[in-house]
Design an enzyme around this catalytic site. Sequence first.
Site, short mmCIF file in Angstrom:
data_model
loop_
_atom_site.label_atom_id
_atom_site.label_comp_id
_atom_site.label_asym_id
_atom_site.label_seq_id
_atom_site.Cartn_x
_atom_site.Cartn_y
_atom_site.Cartn_z
N LYS A 4 -11.89 -6.46 -3.55
CA LYS A 4 -11.20 -7.37 -4.47
C LYS A 4 -11.93 -8.70 -4.66
O LYS A 4 -12.91 -8.79 -5.40
CB LYS A 4 -9.75 -7.55 -4.00
CG LYS A 4 -8.96 -6.22 -4.07
CD LYS A 4 -7.52 -6.40 -3.67
CE LYS A 4 -6.81 -5.09 -3.48
NZ LYS A 4 -6.43 -4.42 -4.73
N TYR A 7 -1.38 0.89 2.78
CA TYR A 7 -2.26 1.62 1.86
C TYR A 7 -3.69 1.15 2.10
O TYR A 7 -3.93 -0.06 2.19
CB TYR A 7 -1.86 1.32 0.40
CG TYR A 7 -2.72 1.99 -0.64
CD1 TYR A 7 -3.64 1.25 -1.39
CD2 TYR A 7 -2.61 3.35 -0.91
CE1 TYR A 7 -4.42 1.86 -2.37
CE2 TYR A 7 -3.40 3.97 -1.89
CZ TYR A 7 -4.30 3.20 -2.62
OH TYR A 7 -5.08 3.80 -3.57
N ASP A 52 -7.80 -3.99 7.76
CA ASP A 52 -8.06 -3.75 6.34
C ASP A 52 -7.69 -5.03 5.59
O ASP A 52 -6.51 -5.27 5.30
CB ASP A 52 -7.25 -2.55 5.83
CG ASP A 52 -7.49 -2.30 4.36
OD1 ASP A 52 -6.97 -1.29 3.83
OD2 ASP A 52 -8.19 -3.11 3.72
#
Length: 429
Positions: A267, A144, A239
């Site tokens: 994050k 994802y 990623d």
Amino acid sequence: MNKEKSISAYRQSCEIIPGGVNSPVRAFKSVGGTPVFIDKAKGAKIYDIDGNEYIDYVGSWGPMILGHAYGPIVEAIKTQAELGSSFGAPTMLEKKMAELIVDMVPSVEMVRMVNSGTEATMSAVRLARGYTGRSKIVKFSGCYHGHGDSFLIKAGSGAVTLGLPDSPGVTRGIAGDTLIASYNNMESVEALFHQYAKDIAAIIVEPVAGNMGVVLPDIQFLRGLRDLATKHSALLIFDEVITGFRMAKGGAQEYYGIIPDITTLGKIIGGGLPVGAYGGRKDIMQHLAPSGPVYQAGTLSGNPLAMAAGIVMLETLRSKPSIYKELEEKTRSLADGLRNNLAKTGISGVVNQAGSLLTLFFTESKKVESFEQVMTSDKERYAKFFNLLLEAGIYLAPSQFEAAFVSYAHSADDIQKTLQSSLLAMQKL
Ligand code: KE4
């Protein structure tokens, strides 16, 4: 546990917010029951609006590596708020953040701040396409990379949790430029390059998969991606929105010793405020406007408030190099304890751990090293386990296809309480 206020709040929120939440995985759809509304948090604990306390293994899905409401970060936010939260003009805070990321992340020579991991990955792919002049990207089933159109094909996280790995609204044209391979399966990637080499701008990969549950990379797989991308003049995008500053000071690329061309981050770098970033080789990054033709922009990019929080976060992590060993050991004690509990209760399961990331898969499979093996998991059993632990004051990810995040604030007592509660829960499965 009394959850009356959350039940009422959820019912009201569902009238004015789609699904009552601002991000689908929060809705507890795959585990059932009513999502608890969080009132406050400190350290490893969160407290819902009914006053229930939980040991938190979601940690806002990764940012809270130092624990919630970490004092120095709170102070930095308060101080900056007094000085102004956003100017839409360059600031010394953005320069400081860029210096920290360039210093800490091996592949990053130049970096652009954005406001989310999705913005970072969307922009990184546009940059790769602009730099190479090619249109296709390779992603992996179960990975994802945020909700950008190019990524909602065989996507993980909330998309696979809700059974929506291929979202409506993504056009055939967009989907046609996203090629799908299998994680830890070099042959599946080589087959795509055999057919499309001249059209592939980039491979985008989670160097540790965190969105199908935690699946560790085969180091030969990561090395193979690096070599294949180089061979065909495609770019390798790591990623690291989850793994950045989580697996090591320099993320998974430092941990595994593989250098990508572009790295996406999010994050942790916001210290709990909305921040994303993408960076890499200077010759690539200089293709970005205003130094180059690839356009990307953002009103709140490099937001001073978020930079103030993120700078304290990164400086703290950089100043405590032993933190990663401590986090890994703490997480290992949790992982080993869960494995012991599975053995004691005769429950079939696999516990995957990567640094301070962990997932317990309820599966008959002896190992979980691929998305195919992830999909053998018993989601209903996970849902029952989740709810038994929630009742015991342990807040796991509300999906089998997510990671648990251990923070610096989790104590040995927290780990022991979690293990005791998980043993009782497993006995009821
Ligand atoms: P955001 O746009 O949610 O900040 O980041 C997207 C993203 C990109 N790349 C990776 C590897 C990610 O894990 C994410 C977002 N992670 C999910 C949790 N697995 C966010 C939680 C949610 O969607 O509510």
